[in-house]
Every structure is written in C-alpha cells, then in structure tokens.
Design a protein around this motif. Structure first.
Motif, PDB file in Angstrom:
ATOM      1  N   UNK A  79       0.860  -1.183   0.000  1.00 27.81           N
ATOM      2  CA  UNK A  79       0.000   0.000   0.000  1.00 27.81           C
ATOM      3  C   UNK A  79       0.894   1.230   0.000  1.00 27.81           C
ATOM      4  N   UNK A  80       0.305   2.380  -0.302  1.00 23.35           N
ATOM      5  CA  UNK A  80       1.134   3.592  -0.388  1.00 23.35           C
ATOM      6  C   UNK A  80       1.619   4.079   0.970  1.00 23.35           C
ATOM      7  N   UNK A  81       1.117   3.494   2.062  1.00 22.64           N
ATOM      8  CA  UNK A  81       1.591   3.880   3.397  1.00 22.64           C
ATOM      9  C   UNK A  81       2.635   2.915   3.953  1.00 22.64           C
ATOM     10  N   UNK A  82       3.102   1.997   3.131  1.00 23.96           N
ATOM     11  CA  UNK A  82       4.064   0.996   3.600  1.00 23.96           C
ATOM     12  C   UNK A  82       5.414   1.620   3.926  1.00 23.96           C
ATOM     13  N   UNK A  83       6.047   1.093   4.978  1.00 24.43           N
ATOM     14  CA  UNK A  83       7.393   1.526   5.374  1.00 24.43           C
ATOM     15  C   UNK A  83       8.218   0.289   5.719  1.00 24.43           C
ATOM     16  N   UNK A  84       9.361   0.147   5.059  1.00 26.36           N
ATOM     17  CA  UNK A  84      10.254  -0.974   5.306  1.00 26.36           C
ATOM     18  C   UNK A  84      11.509  -0.465   6.014  1.00 26.36           C
ATOM     19  N   UNK A  85      11.905  -1.123   7.095  1.00 26.75           N
ATOM     20  CA  UNK A  85      13.095  -0.667   7.795  1.00 26.75           C
ATOM     21  C   UNK A  85      13.706  -1.739   8.675  1.00 26.75           C
ATOM     22  N   UNK A  86      14.988  -1.569   8.975  1.00 24.74           N
ATOM     23  CA  UNK A  86      15.730  -2.460   9.876  1.00 24.74           C
ATOM     24  C   UNK A  86      16.380  -1.585  10.957  1.00 24.74           C
ATOM     25  N   UNK A  87      15.625  -1.229  11.997  1.00 26.46           N
ATOM     26  CA  UNK A  87      16.144  -0.305  13.015  1.00 26.46           C
ATOM     27  C   UNK A  87      16.898  -0.972  14.164  1.00 26.46           C
ATOM     28  N   UNK A  88      17.269  -2.260  14.016  1.00 22.24           N
ATOM     29  CA  UNK A  88      17.866  -2.996  15.132  1.00 22.24           C
ATOM     30  C   UNK A  88      19.126  -2.345  15.687  1.00 22.24           C
ATOM     31  N   UNK A  89      19.861  -1.631  14.834  1.00 24.47           N
ATOM     32  CA  UNK A  89      21.144  -1.066  15.254  1.00 24.47           C
ATOM     33  C   UNK A  89      20.982  -0.098  16.428  1.00 24.47           C
ATOM     34  N   UNK A  90      19.790   0.518  16.545  1.00 22.16           N
ATOM     35  CA  UNK A  90      19.544   1.456  17.645  1.00 22.16           C
ATOM     36  C   UNK A  90      19.502   0.747  18.992  1.00 22.16           C
ATOM     37  N   UNK A  91      19.317  -0.589  18.978  1.00 27.91           N
ATOM     38  CA  UNK A  91      19.333  -1.380  20.213  1.00 27.91           C
ATOM     39  C   UNK A  91      20.671  -2.076  20.422  1.00 27.91           C
ATOM     40  N   UNK A  92      21.645  -1.765  19.565  1.00 29.48           N
ATOM     41  CA  UNK A  92      22.950  -2.388  19.721  1.00 29.48           C
ATOM     42  C   UNK A  92      23.006  -3.806  19.208  1.00 29.48           C
ATOM     43  N   UNK A  93      22.118  -4.128  18.257  1.00 30.65           N
ATOM     44  CA  UNK A  93      22.100  -5.461  17.670  1.00 30.65           C
ATOM     45  C   UNK A  93      21.914  -5.304  16.166  1.00 30.65           C
ATOM     46  N   UNK A  94      22.059  -6.384  15.411  1.00 30.99           N
ATOM     47  CA  UNK A  94      21.884  -6.319  13.960  1.00 30.99           C
ATOM     48  C   UNK A  94      20.699  -7.204  13.568  1.00 30.99           C
ATOM     49  N   UNK A  95      20.186  -7.056  12.356  1.00 35.60           N
ATOM     50  CA  UNK A  95      19.138  -7.969  11.906  1.00 35.60           C
ATOM     51  C   UNK A  95      19.624  -9.417  12.016  1.00 35.60           C
ATOM     52  N   UNK A  96      18.717 -10.313  12.424  1.00 34.79           N
ATOM     53  CA  UNK A  96      19.149 -11.682  12.651  1.00 34.79           C
ATOM     54  C   UNK A  96      18.384 -12.745  11.900  1.00 34.79           C
ATOM     55  N   UNK A  97      17.480 -12.333  10.997  1.00 37.51           N
ATOM     56  CA  UNK A  97      16.639 -13.319  10.325  1.00 37.51           C
ATOM     57  C   UNK A  97      16.689 -13.164   8.809  1.00 37.51           C
ATOM     58  N   UNK A  98      17.876 -12.789   8.312  1.00 39.93           N
ATOM     59  CA  UNK A  98      18.109 -12.806   6.880  1.00 39.93           C
ATOM     60  C   UNK A  98      18.195 -11.471   6.181  1.00 39.93           C
ATOM     61  N   UNK A  99      17.914 -10.373   6.874  1.00 41.82           N
ATOM     62  CA  UNK A  99      17.831  -9.082   6.183  1.00 41.82           C
ATOM     63  C   UNK A  99      19.148  -8.651   5.548  1.00 41.82           C
ATOM     64  N   UNK A 100      20.265  -8.830   6.248  1.00 45.53           N
ATOM     65  CA  UNK A 100      21.530  -8.352   5.679  1.00 45.53           C
ATOM     66  C   UNK A 100      21.845  -9.075   4.375  1.00 45.53           C
ATOM     67  N   UNK A 101      21.401 -10.322   4.269  1.00 45.80           N
ATOM     68  CA  UNK A 101      21.677 -11.109   3.067  1.00 45.80           C
ATOM     69  C   UNK A 101      20.632 -10.849   1.978  1.00 45.80           C
TER      70      UNK A 101
END
Length: 254
Positions: A124-146
């Motif tokens: 939809x036109x209101x969709x937002x995709x993001x990976x904000x994990x770094x703000x918690x001192x962690x990285x994406x862990x379920x495939x996003x970086x790849x």
C-alpha cells in the motif's frame, strides 16, 4: 484450528494468513511465529491450496519484534535466545507454494524480514520498510543483511541497516523490494487476485518456476544467513545490547 495470534481463511485454492496482534502493531512474538509456521506448513502440504497470502493490518504488517519477550529471552537464554525463531523462518524457504505478502503500514525489523521471506510483495502507499535494530545495539538476525543486499545492493542495504532509515512504498518498489503499489483499500483483494491467478496456472510449472528463481537468488544465501546469525548472537551477548535494551524498556514505561 484456532490460533491466538493469527487468523486463517481459505478462498478456494488460496490460503490466507493474517497477523493478528493489532494492539501491538503486530509485534512478532514466538507464539505468533509458531502459529504462523504451523499454518504455513499445513497450507504447503494441502494439495487443494495453490498459493498463500500473508497480511497484517492497515497500520502495520509487523512493526518489529516483541521487545518485552526479547528482553526476557536474552536474560534467560543468553545468545541462544533466538535459535527457535531462526528455525521458523526456514519454513518460508522450504515452502514450494508461492507466498504473497500484502504489506500496509510498518514492516520493521523482523516484520521486514517476514515480508522479505515471501515470494511476491505488494504494498500500500503507506508501507514503510526498515531495519532499526542497530539502535538497540544489535543487527538484523533473520536474513535481512543477506536478502536486502541481494535485492537492493550493498549501498542501500548499508544505509538501511547502519542508520535505521526506512524506505517508503515508492522507494521499496523502485529498488526491487516490492513488486508494485496498490491503493490501501484494494491491497488485500489485489493480493488474493494475484494468488488466484497463480492458482489457475499449471501447478507443476509454478513450483518448478519458483524453484528455479529461488536457486538463482539463494545461491550461498544459507551460508550468508548463518554468518549473519553468528554476528547477531555476538551482539546479543554484548553489554552494549543489554544496556540499550534496558534503556529502551525504561523509555516505554515513562
């Protein structure tokens, strides 16, 4: 079968799963993933189901992980806290039937990774995709970086992951995360329509076509995700992550 965190519907040859924690903006908890995994496998093994639609609400596909549950898991199990969660994501990879994500609103963190695990993403036109994990001192862990790197390239993935910047619907389509934008009121029905169109085609050819495309996309993906998981666990075991998570929880209480 009755679930607490998802809703299930069948329309002819199309199985529909709705993430159903609206008060939490569909924050992903382990029970939701367990129910999602179980139903996904049921659809995948049901010969009468030819395609699957996964959706959230108009406000949020899934706005991230359940942070309270995450904190409890890390405190109890340490860096092994998310091992079971990794396993649930493999059910998406193992499903031979096309999975269409209908994404409206927020698809953040693990929510974005759920969408990326699907085969076709309509937004939809209101969709937002993001990976904000770094703000918690962690990285994406379920495939996003790849998956993001393979989909949108190194530079834009670096920006999303290292800054936490989210992409709007137009950017998501332009860079290849999503297939196309559909007006919000029509999004769900368009996803079902797409699934119906796929279901009307020769199913052996559909399965073989999906398998061939996945082969091109997934070359070395499994090894890359395993490497991502290792680095994520290092973050989960760090004092920086624990302090950031505690600060986040304290801000929520105010």
């Amino acid at each position: 079968m009755e679930y607490n965190n998802i809703l299930v519907e069948v329309r002819g040859p199309v199985g529909i799963i709705t993430l159903n924690r609206p008060r939490a903006l569909n924050a992903v908890c382990e029970k939701m993933l367990s129910e999602l995994s179980e139903q996904l496998n049921l659809f995948c093994n049901d010969e009468s189901i030819c395609a699957i639609v996964l959706k959230g609400s108009d406000k949020a596909f899934a706005a991230g992980i359940d942070v309270i549950e995450l904190q409890n898991k890390v405190n109890t199990y340490g860096i092994e806290a998310l091992d079971k969660t990794y396993a649930y994501f493999k059910d998406f990879d193992n499903c031979s039937k096309p999975i269409i994500a209908a994404v409206a609103g927020y698809a953040l963190g693990i929510g974005c990774e759920l969408a990326l695990s699907c085969d076709i993403i309509l937004v939809a036109d209101n969709a937002r995709f993001g990976q904000p994990e770094i703000s918690l001192g962690v990285i994406p862990g379920f495939g996003a970086t790849q998956r993001l790197t393979k989909t949108i390239g190194k530079s834009k993935t670096m920006e999303m992951v290292l800054t936490g910047r989210s992409l709007n619907a137009e950017e998501a389509v332009a860079c290849g995360i999503a297939s196309r934008i559909v007006a919000l009121p029509d999004l769900f029905e368009e996803a079902v329509k797409t699934a119906m169109r796929i279901a009307a085609l020769p199913q052996n050819s559909v399965k073989l076509a999906k398998d061939a495309i996945k082969q091109a996309f997934n070359s070395n993906l499994e090894a890359g995700i395993a490497y991502e998981n290792k680095n994520c666990k290092i973050c989960l075991g760090s004092n920086g992550f624990k302090e950031s998570l505690q600060n986040f929880m304290e801000k929520r209480k105010k």
